[in-house]
Design a protein around this motif. Structure first.
Motif, PDB file in Angstrom:
ATOM      1  N   ALA A   6       0.835  -1.206   0.000  1.00 35.03           N
ATOM      2  CA  ALA A   6       0.000   0.000   0.000  1.00 35.03           C
ATOM      3  C   ALA A   6       0.871   1.258   0.000  1.00 35.03           C
ATOM      4  CB  ALA A   6      -0.931  -0.001   1.215  1.00 35.03           C
ATOM      5  N   ALA A   7       1.938   1.268   0.767  1.00 30.04           N
ATOM      6  CA  ALA A   7       2.851   2.412   0.800  1.00 30.04           C
ATOM      7  C   ALA A   7       3.590   2.556  -0.525  1.00 30.04           C
ATOM      8  CB  ALA A   7       3.848   2.261   1.946  1.00 30.04           C
ATOM      9  N   LEU A   8       3.991   1.435  -1.103  1.00 30.74           N
ATOM     10  CA  LEU A   8       4.696   1.478  -2.385  1.00 30.74           C
ATOM     11  C   LEU A   8       3.794   2.001  -3.502  1.00 30.74           C
ATOM     12  CD1 LEU A   8       6.687  -1.863  -2.150  1.00 30.74           C
ATOM     13  CD2 LEU A   8       7.574   0.471  -1.892  1.00 30.74           C
ATOM     14  N   VAL A   9       2.509   1.681  -3.452  1.00 32.31           N
ATOM     15  CA  VAL A   9       1.562   2.185  -4.450  1.00 32.31           C
ATOM     16  C   VAL A   9       1.447   3.709  -4.340  1.00 32.31           C
ATOM     17  CG1 VAL A   9      -0.881   2.226  -5.121  1.00 32.31           C
ATOM     18  CG2 VAL A   9       0.276   0.048  -4.732  1.00 32.31           C
ATOM     19  N   VAL A  10       1.371   4.244  -3.128  1.00 26.91           N
ATOM     20  CA  VAL A  10       1.307   5.695  -2.932  1.00 26.91           C
ATOM     21  C   VAL A  10       2.547   6.365  -3.525  1.00 26.91           C
ATOM     22  CG1 VAL A  10       1.334   7.533  -1.198  1.00 26.91           C
ATOM     23  CG2 VAL A  10      -0.193   5.579  -0.921  1.00 26.91           C
ATOM     24  N   ALA A  11       3.718   5.829  -3.208  1.00 27.32           N
ATOM     25  CA  ALA A  11       4.971   6.400  -3.719  1.00 27.32           C
ATOM     26  C   ALA A  11       5.048   6.300  -5.239  1.00 27.32           C
ATOM     27  CB  ALA A  11       6.155   5.702  -3.067  1.00 27.32           C
ATOM     28  N   ALA A  12       4.700   5.152  -5.775  1.00 28.47           N
ATOM     29  CA  ALA A  12       4.768   4.954  -7.222  1.00 28.47           C
ATOM     30  C   ALA A  12       3.784   5.866  -7.959  1.00 28.47           C
ATOM     31  CB  ALA A  12       4.511   3.491  -7.571  1.00 28.47           C
ATOM     32  N   ASN A  13       2.609   6.100  -7.392  1.00 27.00           N
ATOM     33  CA  ASN A  13       1.647   7.002  -8.027  1.00 27.00           C
ATOM     34  C   ASN A  13       2.181   8.431  -8.087  1.00 27.00           C
ATOM     35  OD1 ASN A  13      -0.637   5.533  -8.972  1.00 27.00           O
ATOM     36  ND2 ASN A  13      -1.169   5.111  -6.855  1.00 27.00           N
ATOM     37  N   ALA A  14       2.925   8.848  -7.077  1.00 26.58           N
ATOM     38  CA  ALA A  14       3.535  10.184  -7.101  1.00 26.58           C
ATOM     39  C   ALA A  14       4.575  10.263  -8.221  1.00 26.58           C
ATOM     40  CB  ALA A  14       4.167  10.503  -5.758  1.00 26.58           C
ATOM     41  N   LEU A  15       5.386   9.232  -8.372  1.00 26.11           N
ATOM     42  CA  LEU A  15       6.382   9.212  -9.442  1.00 26.11           C
ATOM     43  C   LEU A  15       5.732   9.081 -10.809  1.00 26.11           C
ATOM     44  CD1 LEU A  15       9.170   6.984  -7.887  1.00 26.11           C
ATOM     45  CD2 LEU A  15       9.310   9.422  -8.443  1.00 26.11           C
ATOM     46  N   ASP A  16       4.674   8.308 -10.894  1.00 28.43           N
ATOM     47  CA  ASP A  16       3.971   8.086 -12.157  1.00 28.43           C
ATOM     48  C   ASP A  16       3.570   9.401 -12.809  1.00 28.43           C
ATOM     49  OD1 ASP A  16       2.392   6.990 -14.248  1.00 28.43           O
ATOM     50  OD2 ASP A  16       0.640   6.908 -12.944  1.00 28.43           O
ATOM     51  N   ALA A  46       9.297  10.568 -24.656  1.00 25.17           N
ATOM     52  CA  ALA A  46       8.146  10.633 -23.753  1.00 25.17           C
ATOM     53  C   ALA A  46       7.785   9.223 -23.304  1.00 25.17           C
ATOM     54  CB  ALA A  46       6.961  11.276 -24.458  1.00 25.17           C
ATOM     55  N   VAL A  47       7.343   9.119 -22.059  1.00 27.88           N
ATOM     56  CA  VAL A  47       6.984   7.820 -21.508  1.00 27.88           C
ATOM     57  C   VAL A  47       5.676   7.951 -20.742  1.00 27.88           C
ATOM     58  CG1 VAL A  47       8.313   8.131 -19.368  1.00 27.88           C
ATOM     59  CG2 VAL A  47       7.864   5.833 -20.196  1.00 27.88           C
ATOM     60  N   SER A  48       4.870   6.904 -20.820  1.00 27.37           N
ATOM     61  CA  SER A  48       3.639   6.827 -20.050  1.00 27.37           C
ATOM     62  C   SER A  48       3.761   5.621 -19.128  1.00 27.37           C
ATOM     63  CB  SER A  48       2.444   6.672 -20.985  1.00 27.37           C
ATOM     64  OG  SER A  48       1.263   6.543 -20.229  1.00 27.37           O
ATOM     65  N   LEU A  49       3.632   5.868 -17.837  1.00 24.93           N
ATOM     66  CA  LEU A  49       3.795   4.819 -16.840  1.00 24.93           C
ATOM     67  C   LEU A  49       2.468   4.494 -16.173  1.00 24.93           C
ATOM     68  CD1 LEU A  49       7.018   6.233 -15.127  1.00 24.93           C
ATOM     69  CD2 LEU A  49       6.899   4.445 -16.866  1.00 24.93           C
ATOM     70  N   SER A  50       2.410   3.323 -15.593  1.00 24.35           N
ATOM     71  CA  SER A  50       1.273   2.945 -14.761  1.00 24.35           C
ATOM     72  C   SER A  50       1.827   2.244 -13.525  1.00 24.35           C
ATOM     73  CB  SER A  50       0.294   2.055 -15.529  1.00 24.35           C
ATOM     74  OG  SER A  50       0.936   0.906 -16.006  1.00 24.35           O
ATOM     75  N   VAL A  51       0.971   2.037 -12.554  1.00 21.77           N
ATOM     76  CA  VAL A  51       1.374   1.435 -11.283  1.00 21.77           C
ATOM     77  C   VAL A  51       0.573   0.157 -11.078  1.00 21.77           C
ATOM     78  CG1 VAL A  51       1.498   1.775  -8.782  1.00 21.77           C
ATOM     79  CG2 VAL A  51       1.854   3.717 -10.336  1.00 21.77           C
ATOM     80  N   ASP A  52       1.279  -0.939 -10.762  1.00 20.28           N
ATOM     81  CA  ASP A  52       0.570  -2.188 -10.512  1.00 20.28           C
ATOM     82  C   ASP A  52       0.215  -2.311  -9.032  1.00 20.28           C
ATOM     83  OD1 ASP A  52       2.801  -3.186  -9.126  1.00 20.28           O
ATOM     84  OD2 ASP A  52       3.424  -4.513 -10.757  1.00 20.28           O
ATOM     85  N   ALA A  53      -0.446  -3.368  -8.646  1.00 26.84           N
ATOM     86  CA  ALA A  53      -0.950  -3.552  -7.280  1.00 26.84           C
ATOM     87  C   ALA A  53       0.150  -3.664  -6.237  1.00 26.84           C
ATOM     88  CB  ALA A  53      -1.846  -4.792  -7.224  1.00 26.84           C
ATOM     89  N   ASP A  54       1.367  -4.006  -6.663  1.00 33.68           N
ATOM     90  CA  ASP A  54       2.493  -4.118  -5.740  1.00 33.68           C
ATOM     91  C   ASP A  54       3.272  -2.819  -5.602  1.00 33.68           C
ATOM     92  OD1 ASP A  54       1.907  -6.816  -5.438  1.00 33.68           O
ATOM     93  OD2 ASP A  54       3.322  -7.424  -6.995  1.00 33.68           O
ATOM     94  N   GLY A  55       2.892  -1.788  -6.374  1.00 32.52           N
ATOM     95  CA  GLY A  55       3.594  -0.516  -6.332  1.00 32.52           C
ATOM     96  C   GLY A  55       4.745  -0.421  -7.314  1.00 32.52           C
ATOM     97  N   ASP A  56       4.780  -1.322  -8.299  1.00 24.98           N
ATOM     98  CA  ASP A  56       5.816  -1.266  -9.329  1.00 24.98           C
ATOM     99  C   ASP A  56       5.372  -0.340 -10.445  1.00 24.98           C
ATOM    100  OD1 ASP A  56       7.415  -3.264  -8.064  1.00 24.98           O
ATOM    101  OD2 ASP A  56       6.175  -4.823  -8.975  1.00 24.98           O
ATOM    102  N   LEU A  57       6.325   0.464 -10.969  1.00 25.24           N
ATOM    103  CA  LEU A  57       6.059   1.268 -12.149  1.00 25.24           C
ATOM    104  C   LEU A  57       6.230   0.387 -13.377  1.00 25.24           C
ATOM    105  CD1 LEU A  57       7.995   4.544 -11.287  1.00 25.24           C
ATOM    106  CD2 LEU A  57       5.519   4.277 -11.485  1.00 25.24           C
ATOM    107  N   THR A  58       5.289   0.464 -14.299  1.00 30.14           N
ATOM    108  CA  THR A  58       5.368  -0.306 -15.535  1.00 30.14           C
ATOM    109  C   THR A  58       5.121   0.631 -16.713  1.00 30.14           C
ATOM    110  OG1 THR A  58       3.016  -0.891 -15.451  1.00 30.14           O
ATOM    111  CG2 THR A  58       4.549  -2.413 -14.393  1.00 30.14           C
TER     112      THR A  58
END
Length: 111
Positions: A6-16, A46-58
């Motif tokens: 859950a914490a990793l998802v929050v962080a990854a969404n900020a980076l996304d 240019a790059v478009s990222l998304s965040v998976d359920a584990d908080g990984d950027l893809t």
């Protein structure tokens, strides 16, 4: 204690929403993200990222670099907030194919 998903998802969404471009390198991009640019010095893409359920950027879709010296090494990417200048957010080593093709292209398909 390590951060949970859950914490990793929050962080990854900020980076996304902050990381908008990637650059290709022939070695570690270094502390400022400017070392070892791929031969031919292709522009950031240019790059478009998304965040998976584990908080990984893809990657939302593959990124194609052009203008690289044919068949040269492509071992790392750097993550940026802009096409030029901007903020450097870190670098990642590539796995799998690490060479530009004969036309000087490299397709990034995963982080």
């Amino acid at each position: 204690m390590a951060l949970n998903d859950a914490a990793l998802v929050v962080a990854a969404n900020a980076l996304d929403s902050t990381i908008t471009h990637v650059q290709i390198h022939s070695g570690d991009p270094g502390a400022a993200g400017t070392s070892n640019l791929a031969r031919g010095s292709p522009a950031r893409q240019a790059v478009s990222l998304s965040v998976d359920a584990d908080g990984d950027l893809t990657l939302s879709s593959p990124v194609t670099f052009t203008g690289i010296t044919a068949s040269s090494a492509t071992t790392h990417i750097s993550l940026w907030s802009a096409l030029t200048s901007g903020t450097f957010y870190g670098g990642l080593a590539l796995s799998g194919d690490q060479t530009a093709n004969a036309a000087g292209e490299y397709e990034l398909t995963a982080l």
